[in-house]
Enzyme design. Structure first.
Site, PDB file in Angstrom:
ATOM      1  N   GLU A  46       0.830  -1.210   0.000  1.00 40.04           N
ATOM      2  CA  GLU A  46       0.000   0.000   0.000  1.00 40.04           C
ATOM      3  C   GLU A  46       0.868   1.265   0.000  1.00 40.04           C
ATOM      4  OE1 GLU A  46      -3.658   1.749   2.817  1.00 40.04           O
ATOM      5  OE2 GLU A  46      -2.409   0.089   3.509  1.00 40.04           O
ATOM      6  N   LYS A 113      -9.276   2.602  -2.144  1.00 38.97           N
ATOM      7  CA  LYS A 113      -9.612   2.012  -0.848  1.00 38.97           C
ATOM      8  C   LYS A 113     -10.996   2.464  -0.387  1.00 38.97           C
ATOM      9  CE  LYS A 113      -7.247   1.227   3.597  1.00 38.97           C
ATOM     10  NZ  LYS A 113      -5.982   1.494   4.316  1.00 38.97           N
ATOM     11  N   CYS A 165      -5.762  -3.303   2.572  1.00 43.63           N
ATOM     12  CA  CYS A 165      -5.519  -3.293   4.017  1.00 43.63           C
ATOM     13  C   CYS A 165      -6.811  -3.308   4.821  1.00 43.63           C
ATOM     14  CB  CYS A 165      -4.638  -2.101   4.393  1.00 43.63           C
ATOM     15  SG  CYS A 165      -3.766  -2.334   5.979  1.00 43.63           S
ATOM     16  N   ASN A 436      15.670  14.286  41.586  1.00 45.89           N
ATOM     17  CA  ASN A 436      15.653  14.706  40.183  1.00 45.89           C
ATOM     18  C   ASN A 436      16.950  15.357  39.727  1.00 45.89           C
ATOM     19  OD1 ASN A 436      13.103  13.722  39.809  1.00 45.89           O
ATOM     20  ND2 ASN A 436      12.073  15.701  39.851  1.00 45.89           N
ATOM     21  N   GLU A 465       6.556   3.421  33.399  1.00 44.64           N
ATOM     22  CA  GLU A 465       7.011   4.689  33.958  1.00 44.64           C
ATOM     23  C   GLU A 465       6.292   5.868  33.317  1.00 44.64           C
ATOM     24  OE1 GLU A 465      11.627   3.331  34.943  1.00 44.64           O
ATOM     25  OE2 GLU A 465      11.188   4.597  33.201  1.00 44.64           O
TER      26      GLU A 465
END
Length: 628
Positions: A46, A113, A165, A436, A465
């Site tokens: 595609e 499509k 697709c 930090n 995280e």
């Protein structure tokens, strides 16, 4: 019908958005290989002329015009063969995602499509217009007239048509109306992004369609890291009447991966060769294959000269290091040592010659040493265990390794702020600040190495995280690319054990014996991630229920309580912490370095999950959880 045998071919292509010369070269290579195999019909992926990931550039008329110019060049290569090639067509101020059929140097038509992907990472309706079923029109371009729409084609008496697709993933897919019209072959050019275990779903989609519609079905996907975040596995499938005839090796390092199959078309077709497909998928193998190919393509397509990594000795940075080592090993295994070094674009002729004379394992380590530079940046809070873990892993894979401490820089910043405030900073009062600053001070030095080497700095934050903001902005989030930000911490920990045992990375034995820790508080506090947060398995379950399955906080609580995850009060605390931290830290997720999409969902606001930076923070919802 009388028996007709057609040689069918499909090619996975490693394309790049708007790389006209590179994309054209890969298409030319595929056509040449197909012709050498006496192919009748060649299917290409595609939007392979432009690349699938052009994003808002699809809205620019000039892009479609450029693509059409490339198409006219491709047409001249198609003597004695039929080729299906993908490109956008700009028509009446609308853009259509099309597959163009070229037969013997003549453009036969464009199939557009009909169903556009609009979920998860997909955003197709922003750029494209869906084509209505059954409709065929005519348009003029560069003085020539062409057919476009819902077209049925023919090759030596065999009728064929397209599903592009997403078309194949819908209940009312085009095949439903093609088959009553005598269609015997469906072609599916795709840009279907990689996700763990997705190939199993795709395989069943193709094989079951060939069985349901009693037809042959040919599928071709894009390959590699095309535009930065999405990875394509390059899957090629040919099936007929419910049997798999051809399937290729996924996630290879080639530019072009072509598969051919002779297919018999008749009332009772002869299927001479059948491939056994054996699930289940090994997701650890899938992950490392996708991650290593994605890193390689990102490096070479960005013209970067390798990678730099702050190797802490913990799980996340260790996975990044192993991914680069696997990039080298798998790349060499896929395309050979010389081709790998040529594609990497940073080995000198002298280095290639020297490495080429080495034994295999020594050569792999030498290439890793050229491509990966690591540094351990210790503080007074760092342990000997993490230093050993980092050093032993780097040495075992051949990475260039440095070590230094950052205590002087940390003390300098603390002294400046203490002087400005007129008081001492203490762990009791300034815990987050003191944590930090250690993470942030690590960034300048490692950035310097990356700049000196013109290399990509690897950020090491994972998805768990990112969900709760357990990362320091401009510290461990600093980087050019965040390759593992789409993977949860629980998966990473079990993967590293697997990599040690199954892939032979013995240097991982040290990290696999450690509890994940930021090592930012004084060592006597025995800081661990899970003490700061909650068990990673629980965090990941909450995250998935909340954002993949879209349950409310109350529903998440009820579902986990049914599973006896923890006592009610403890579970309420974890859920409250998760949603509170999630809401507070959207701004961090907005600033993460580009990340790969590796699982069936992620928390990247630029590709899968949008969330407001400012919100009510689930206050009412969490209050109801506490009242249960």
């Amino acid at each position: 019908m009388e028996e007709t045998r057609l040689m069918l071919a499909a090619a996975a292509l490693n394309q790049t958005p708007m790389d006209w010369a590179g994309n054209l070269q890969n298409i030319h290579t595929a056509i040449s290989e197909a012709k050498q195999n006496s192919t009748h019909i060649l299917l290409l992926p595609e939007l392979c002329i432009t690349g699938y990931g052009c994003e808002d550039m699809f809205l620019s008329p000039w892009l479609s015009e450029m693509a059409f110019n490339q198409l006219l060049q491709i047409k001249e290569w198609c003597d004695g063969i039929t080729v299906a090639v993908g490109l956008p067509v700009f028509l009446d101020k609308k853009v259509y995602n099309t597959a163009c059929v070229i037969k013997h140097k003549e453009i036969i038509g464009f199939t557009a499509k009909q169903f556009l992907a609009n979920d998860g990472v997909h955003y197709e309706p922003r750029w494209f217009t869906p084509w209505p079923a059954h409709e065929v029109q005519e348009f003029e371009f560069f003085g020539q007239k062409y057919k476009i729409g819902d077209i049925i084609y023919e090759e030596q008496g065999v009728k064929y048509a397209f599903e592009i697709c997403e078309d194949a993933w819908r209940p009312n897919r085009p095949a439903e109306r093609h088959m009553p019209k005598g269609v015997q072959l469906i072609l599916n050019p795709s840009a279907s992004h990689f996700a763990l275990s997705k190939t199993d779903v795709r395989h069943r989609l193709v094989v079951e369609a060939s069985k349901k519609y009693q037809c042959a079905y040919m599928y071709a996907n894009l390959l590699g890291n095309e535009a930065g975040k999405m990875i394509y596995d390059g899957e090629v499938l040919v099936a007929q009447n419910g049997k798999l005839i051809r399937r290729n090796e996924l996630l290879c390092f080639k530019d072009v991966d072509l598969e051919c199959a002779e297919v018999c078309f008749s009332d009772k077709p002869v299927i001479e060769e059948v491939i056994e497909y054996l699930p289940p998928i090994d997701e650890n193998t899938e992950l490392v294959s996708a991650l290593s190919l994605a890193l390689f393509d990102y490096m070479r397509k960005s013209r970067s000269r390798g990678f730099v990594l702050s190797l802490s000795g913990g799980a996340d940075s260790s996975l990044c290091a192993v991914a680069v080592a696997e990039m080298v090993r798998r790349g060499v295994e896929s395309i050979g040592m010389e081709a790998f070094m040529n594609k990497a674009l940073l080995f000198t002729e002298e280095e290639k010659a020297a490495i080429g004379q080495m034994p295999q394992q020594e050569a792999l380590k030498a290439m890793v040493g050229k491509l990966l530079t690591c540094a351990y940046q210790g503080t007074v809070n760092s342990s000997n265990d993490t230093y050993t873990s980092a050093k032993e892993l780097a040495e075992s894979i051949g990475a260039t390794f440095y070590k230094w401490t950052i205590d002087d820089e940390v003390v300098g910043y603390i002294s400046k702020i203490e002087g400005a405030l007129g008081r001492r900073l203490t762990w009791e009062q300034d815990d987050i600040t003191l944590q930090n600053i250690q993470a942030r001070v690590r960034a300048p030095g490692i950035w310097m190495l990356a700049n000196i080497r013109y290399a990509l700095l690897l950020a090491t934050s994972n998805r768990s995280e990112a969900s709760v903001g357990y990362a320091t902005m401009d510290g461990d989030t600093a980087g050019s690319i965040s390759p593992i930000a789409g993977i949860d911490k629980a998966f990473i920990r079990q993967f590293l054990i697997w990599a040690q045992q199954e892939l032979g990375y013995t240097g991982l034995q040290y990290v696999n014996n450690l509890q994940p820790s930021a090592e930012l508080r004084p060592s006597e506090e025995e800081q661990t991630d899970e003490k700061d947060l909650m068990p990673y398995e629980v965090l990941n379950q909450i995250e998935r229920l909340a954002f993949h399955d879209r349950y409310s906080p109350e529903e998440v609580y009820d579902l986990l309580l049914e599973q006896n995850i923890a006592a009610p009060d403890l579970l309420k605390g974890w859920i409250t912490k998760f949603y509170s931290l999630w809401s507070r830290n959207q701004w961090k997720r907005e600033r993460y370095a580009p990340a790969f999409h590796l699982d069936d969902y992620n928390v990247d606001p630029r590709s899968w999950l949008r969330f407001p930076i400012l919100s009510g923070g689930f206050k009412d919802e969490l209050k109801r959880v506490q009242q249960k």
